[in-house]
Design a protein around this motif. Structure first.
Motif, PDB file in Angstrom:
ATOM      1  N   ALA A  34      -2.444  -2.066  -7.479  1.00  0.00           N
ATOM      2  CA  ALA A  34      -1.528  -2.955  -6.750  1.00  0.00           C
ATOM      3  C   ALA A  34      -1.061  -4.084  -7.654  1.00  0.00           C
ATOM      4  O   ALA A  34      -1.798  -4.560  -8.494  1.00  0.00           O
ATOM      5  CB  ALA A  34      -2.253  -3.531  -5.539  1.00  0.00           C
ATOM      6  N   ILE A  52      -5.156  -1.436   0.490  1.00  0.00           N
ATOM      7  CA  ILE A  52      -3.959  -1.677  -0.311  1.00  0.00           C
ATOM      8  C   ILE A  52      -3.236  -0.367  -0.598  1.00  0.00           C
ATOM      9  O   ILE A  52      -2.023  -0.257  -0.411  1.00  0.00           O
ATOM     10  CB  ILE A  52      -4.332  -2.406  -1.618  1.00  0.00           C
ATOM     11  CG1 ILE A  52      -4.752  -3.838  -1.291  1.00  0.00           C
ATOM     12  CG2 ILE A  52      -3.178  -2.386  -2.612  1.00  0.00           C
ATOM     13  CD1 ILE A  52      -5.421  -4.574  -2.443  1.00  0.00           C
ATOM     14  N   VAL A  55      -1.537   1.028   2.672  1.00  0.00           N
ATOM     15  CA  VAL A  55      -0.327   0.299   3.058  1.00  0.00           C
ATOM     16  C   VAL A  55       0.805   0.633   2.094  1.00  0.00           C
ATOM     17  O   VAL A  55       1.936   0.907   2.514  1.00  0.00           O
ATOM     18  CB  VAL A  55      -0.589  -1.225   3.119  1.00  0.00           C
ATOM     19  CG1 VAL A  55       0.708  -2.007   3.219  1.00  0.00           C
ATOM     20  CG2 VAL A  55      -1.503  -1.560   4.301  1.00  0.00           C
ATOM     21  N   GLN A  56       0.512   0.629   0.790  1.00  0.00           N
ATOM     22  CA  GLN A  56       1.552   0.913  -0.200  1.00  0.00           C
ATOM     23  C   GLN A  56       2.083   2.335  -0.084  1.00  0.00           C
ATOM     24  O   GLN A  56       3.236   2.582  -0.420  1.00  0.00           O
ATOM     25  CB  GLN A  56       1.032   0.672  -1.616  1.00  0.00           C
ATOM     26  CG  GLN A  56       0.880  -0.790  -1.937  1.00  0.00           C
ATOM     27  CD  GLN A  56       0.433  -1.006  -3.356  1.00  0.00           C
ATOM     28  OE1 GLN A  56      -0.460  -0.318  -3.856  1.00  0.00           O
ATOM     29  NE2 GLN A  56       1.034  -1.977  -4.013  1.00  0.00           N
ATOM     30  N   LYS A 100       4.875  -3.801   6.480  1.00  0.00           N
ATOM     31  CA  LYS A 100       5.396  -4.813   5.564  1.00  0.00           C
ATOM     32  C   LYS A 100       4.712  -6.162   5.795  1.00  0.00           C
ATOM     33  O   LYS A 100       4.470  -6.916   4.849  1.00  0.00           O
ATOM     34  CB  LYS A 100       6.912  -4.920   5.703  1.00  0.00           C
ATOM     35  CG  LYS A 100       7.619  -3.710   5.096  1.00  0.00           C
ATOM     36  CD  LYS A 100       9.117  -3.815   5.229  1.00  0.00           C
ATOM     37  CE  LYS A 100       9.798  -2.618   4.548  1.00  0.00           C
ATOM     38  NZ  LYS A 100      11.263  -2.706   4.644  1.00  0.00           N
ATOM     39  N   ARG A 103       1.447  -5.838   4.117  1.00  0.00           N
ATOM     40  CA  ARG A 103       1.641  -5.910   2.666  1.00  0.00           C
ATOM     41  C   ARG A 103       1.762  -7.374   2.224  1.00  0.00           C
ATOM     42  O   ARG A 103       1.141  -7.782   1.251  1.00  0.00           O
ATOM     43  CB  ARG A 103       2.884  -5.111   2.271  1.00  0.00           C
ATOM     44  CG  ARG A 103       3.180  -5.133   0.776  1.00  0.00           C
ATOM     45  CD  ARG A 103       4.358  -4.269   0.421  1.00  0.00           C
ATOM     46  NE  ARG A 103       5.579  -4.803   1.025  1.00  0.00           N
ATOM     47  CZ  ARG A 103       6.727  -4.142   1.058  1.00  0.00           C
ATOM     48  NH1 ARG A 103       6.831  -2.936   0.522  1.00  0.00           N
ATOM     49  NH2 ARG A 103       7.793  -4.677   1.623  1.00  0.00           N
ATOM     50  N   LEU A 108       0.843  -8.636  -1.727  1.00  0.00           N
ATOM     51  CA  LEU A 108       1.492  -7.629  -2.569  1.00  0.00           C
ATOM     52  C   LEU A 108       2.994  -7.849  -2.605  1.00  0.00           C
ATOM     53  O   LEU A 108       3.574  -8.330  -1.640  1.00  0.00           O
ATOM     54  CB  LEU A 108       1.196  -6.222  -2.030  1.00  0.00           C
ATOM     55  CG  LEU A 108      -0.277  -5.856  -1.907  1.00  0.00           C
ATOM     56  CD1 LEU A 108      -0.430  -4.535  -1.164  1.00  0.00           C
ATOM     57  CD2 LEU A 108      -0.919  -5.787  -3.278  1.00  0.00           C
ATOM     58  N   GLU A 110       7.004  -6.220  -3.151  1.00  0.00           N
ATOM     59  CA  GLU A 110       7.709  -5.145  -2.458  1.00  0.00           C
ATOM     60  C   GLU A 110       7.920  -3.901  -3.319  1.00  0.00           C
ATOM     61  O   GLU A 110       8.616  -2.981  -2.896  1.00  0.00           O
ATOM     62  CB  GLU A 110       9.052  -5.664  -1.942  1.00  0.00           C
ATOM     63  CG  GLU A 110       8.878  -6.733  -0.884  1.00  0.00           C
ATOM     64  CD  GLU A 110      10.189  -7.250  -0.328  1.00  0.00           C
ATOM     65  OE1 GLU A 110      11.242  -6.622  -0.563  1.00  0.00           O
ATOM     66  OE2 GLU A 110      10.163  -8.285   0.351  1.00  0.00           O
TER      67      GLU A 110
END
Length: 192
Positions: A34, A52, A55-56, A100, A103, A108, A110
């Protein structure tokens, strides 16, 4: 700065991705580490590496399916498929916003670390072109196959997050994803 994924968490997520029903020639790559957001972004400390990575990955998984859902709503002949596409489109729109928010909460940026990747359930430009170029029963068959792979893969990834994640908020969303994707699989028309 968010914590770096533990090696065991990256291995678990990589194995889940690899165990999915990859299309011929697809290569599964583990997600890169990340990237931290600017120091001004508030970071949540309960995010682990699995949270992480999930979500990514979920953001592009959801976003890249939206054009398929739009095509299915516009051109699908099977009304069950059209209805499911509409329901999923509505769910994904809200879910993308939740992802989002998570995130940002993890601090993190975008950046999409999965841009250009080919992996099970992730709709790429070639797959979208193949679906868009089909017509009639072949169109419905391709959309159904795409949705089946996508929904199955996301249910698997959600189960991995539920088991291995550390963030209560991310795990809560993963439970919703697992439930909705499993339900979506039961609503798909039978393959011709």
């Amino acid at each position: 700065m968010p914590p770096r994924p533990a090696a065991s968490q990256v291995v678990v997520l990589t194995l889940v991705l690899a165990l999915g029903s990859a299309c011929a020639g697809d290569q599964v790559e583990p997600p890169p580490a990340a990237k931290a957001a600017p120091a001004s972004a508030p970071a949540t400390t309960d995010f682990g590496g699995t949270d992480i990575a999930w979500v990514q990955l979920m953001i592009p998984m959801d976003e890249q399916l939206l054009p398929v859902l739009d095509l299915a709503k516009e051109r699908g002949a099977d009304q069950r498929l059209v209805q499911l596409a509409g329901e999923l489109r509505s769910r994904y729109t809200g879910e993308i916003q939740q992802l989002k928010t998570l995130r940002r909460g993890a601090g993190l940026d975008e950046t999409n670390p999965h841009a250009g990747h080919k992996m099970p359930g992730l709709v790429d430009a070639d797959s979208l072109a193949a679906i868009g170029g089909a017509g009639g029963a072949e169109f419905d068959r391709k959309v159904t196959a795409c949705l089946r792979e996508h929904l199955d893969q996301l249910a698997n990834l959600a189960r991995s997050e539920i088991t291995n994640g550390t963030s209560a908020a991310v795990k809560d969303l993963a439970r919703q994803v697992e439930s909705s994707r499993t339900a979506g699989l039961t609503q798909l028309p039978a393959s011709p």
